[in-house]
Design an enzyme around this catalytic site. Structure first.
Site, mmCIF file in Angstrom:
data_model
loop_
_atom_site.group_PDB
_atom_site.id
_atom_site.type_symbol
_atom_site.label_atom_id
_atom_site.label_comp_id
_atom_site.label_asym_id
_atom_site.label_seq_id
_atom_site.Cartn_x
_atom_site.Cartn_y
_atom_site.Cartn_z
ATOM 1 N N SER A 13 39.024 37.818 37.798
ATOM 2 C CA SER A 13 39.706 38.904 37.086
ATOM 3 C C SER A 13 40.854 38.457 36.194
ATOM 4 O O SER A 13 41.436 39.281 35.484
ATOM 5 C CB SER A 13 40.205 39.944 38.082
ATOM 6 O OG SER A 13 39.120 40.702 38.568
ATOM 7 N N TYR A 70 42.101 50.267 41.085
ATOM 8 C CA TYR A 70 41.535 49.096 40.411
ATOM 9 C C TYR A 70 40.026 49.267 40.267
ATOM 10 O O TYR A 70 39.315 49.451 41.248
ATOM 11 C CB TYR A 70 41.855 47.853 41.234
ATOM 12 C CG TYR A 70 41.614 46.543 40.536
ATOM 13 C CD1 TYR A 70 42.554 46.028 39.653
ATOM 14 C CD2 TYR A 70 40.464 45.813 40.777
ATOM 15 C CE1 TYR A 70 42.350 44.806 39.030
ATOM 16 C CE2 TYR A 70 40.244 44.597 40.157
ATOM 17 C CZ TYR A 70 41.197 44.094 39.285
ATOM 18 O OH TYR A 70 40.984 42.887 38.662
ATOM 19 N N SER A 71 39.536 49.207 39.033
ATOM 20 C CA SER A 71 38.114 49.414 38.786
ATOM 21 C C SER A 71 37.626 48.465 37.702
ATOM 22 O O SER A 71 38.108 48.502 36.560
ATOM 23 C CB SER A 71 37.844 50.858 38.354
ATOM 24 O OG SER A 71 36.490 51.025 37.997
ATOM 25 N N ASN A 72 36.662 47.626 38.051
ATOM 26 C CA ASN A 72 36.097 46.698 37.081
ATOM 27 C C ASN A 72 35.383 47.422 35.945
ATOM 28 O O ASN A 72 35.240 46.886 34.845
ATOM 29 C CB ASN A 72 35.137 45.751 37.794
ATOM 30 C CG ASN A 72 35.872 44.804 38.728
ATOM 31 O OD1 ASN A 72 36.677 43.991 38.289
ATOM 32 N ND2 ASN A 72 35.620 44.931 40.018
ATOM 33 N N GLY A 124 42.422 36.478 40.603
ATOM 34 C CA GLY A 124 40.998 36.715 40.473
ATOM 35 C C GLY A 124 40.247 36.328 41.729
ATOM 36 O O GLY A 124 40.681 35.461 42.483
#
Length: 386
Positions: free
Chosen positions: A82, A188-190, A330
């Site tokens: 990330s 938190y969202s990819n 990440g």
């Protein structure tokens, strides 16, 4: 890419600690001890680069491969997960500075017709306040988990070379209910960053990865940083990462170094080195990549806990000695990474951890490894190990 970013673990580890002398530089023996604790917590290897009042330092612990004799290369390449988000957010903010994108416009204005909620702005995508379901899986309000694409255990191992379409990832996420009304909370969202990558593509007419290369990698000379797309290989010297899990009543450990990161895309596919990440965070916070107005927007954070906050692709973490750092971490199967710096760049550190037999689907094992990694950051920033 794990959703907790730095906040949940930081809050648990940092609460109640006594603040030491904030001016103390870390003893290198303390660094070695902290690195050894990361190995004990379930890592195969760790490499560290830091800059502080005593100068620059690099070190490594553990093995390049389980069962092998070679140590971890001190400037090997690794999957940084990330940390990709900070690169992508930087490109979006450059487009803002060029007048091609407005942060508070509906994101749908710059995206394909997904039927995205018109209340979701570009800013909300970058700050994780959109409320969109995370296609990698999400925790529901009752505490149960809504699964996403398969990213753990034997199911992931069997599909680790599968190619995912970014549009299919977004459509899958949008088929799930939103977690909250846009802008009313943080999660938190990819999915937000896959959409940010698509936004870059629609605005520029070229792939988001090409824009990152053109605008950041080439100007800064980050020759050991790459965006592999569907290529499963890590080029150059690197340590191996492993995935531990239970299957059929037996314990399995699989070398997961080679995998297709199309599922990570603009949310987490980057490969880099500690040296390149150090150049990047120094240039970013030093104003070499963004104009003052856009850098100020990036650094406007939403408080998430007493020790953690999140801006636009930029996390903020406060240590018990009172010093705050900016950057990102990440998590990809087999790899954990950190890239953090004080605002004035006087203290910076980059870390790559390769996981061994630890089962990161087990919250207790995950927290133990993250706590050890966070302790290393505390030693570097605060200058003490206790």
């Amino acid at each position: 890419m794990r959703k907790s970013i730095v906040v949940a673990v930081a809050a648990a580890l940092l609460t109640g600690m006594v603040a030491p002398d904030a001016t103390a530089a870390p003893g290198r023996s303390d660094l070695r001890q902290a690195m050894d604790e990361i190995i004990t917590a379930g890592a195969a290897g760790v490499q560290v680069r830091l800059h502080d009042s005593r100068g620059d330092w690099m070190g490594a612990a553990g093995k390049r491969e389980l069962g092998g004799r070679d140590g971890v290369p001190v400037n090997g390449r690794f999957r940084a997960g990330s940390v990709t988000k900070t690169f992508v957010a930087t490109v979006v903010l450059q487009l803002v500075g060029e007048g091609k994108v407005k942060l508070d416009d509906p994101a749908s204005r710059y995206l394909p017709p997904f039927g995205l909620d018109e209340r979701i702005t570009v800013r909300m995508l970058l700050q994780h306040t959109s409320g969109l379901f995370d296609y990698t899986g999400d925790v529901k309000s009752d505490g149960s988990v809504e699964p996403g694409i398969p990213l753990s255990g034997q199911e992931f191992v069997d599909k680790r070379f599968h190619t995912y379409s970014k549009r299919d990832l977004v459509k899958f996420a949008l088929s799930k209910p939103a977690k909250f009304a846009p802008g009313t909370n943080w999660s938190y969202s990819n999915t937000n960053y896959v959409l940010a990558g698509l936004l870059i593509e629609n605005v520029t007419g070229t792939d988001w990865a090409e824009q990152v290369e053109h605008r950041i990698l080439r100007p800064l000379g980050l020759r050991n940083t790459s965006l592999p797309g569907t290529n499963p290989n890590i080029p150059g010297p690197h340590a191996h990462g492993y995935l531990g899990y239970q299957h059929g009543g037996a314990r399995r450990v699989v070398d997961i170094t080679r995998q297709n990161l199309s599922w990570g895309n603009a949310a987490g596919e980057i490969i880099s080195t500690t040296a390149d990440l150090d150049k990047f965070i120094t240039a970013l916070l030093g104003g070499k990549l963004l104009a003052p107005a856009q850098l100020a927007e990036m650094r406007k954070v939403r408080s998430l806990s007493p020790s953690g906050a999140y801006g636009l692709g930029l996390a903020q973490m406060k240590f018990p000695c009172g010093i705050s750092v900016l950057g990102h971490n990440g998590g990809i199967q087999g790899y954990r990474s950190d890239m953090f710096s004080t605002a004035d760049s006087s203290t910076r550190y980059e870390v790559s951890v390769t996981t061994a037999a630890v089962d990161l689907a087990d919250p207790a094992q995950e927290q133990r490894l993250e706590a050890a990694k966070l302790k290393l950051g505390k030693v570097i920033v605060c200058g003490e190990a206790g």
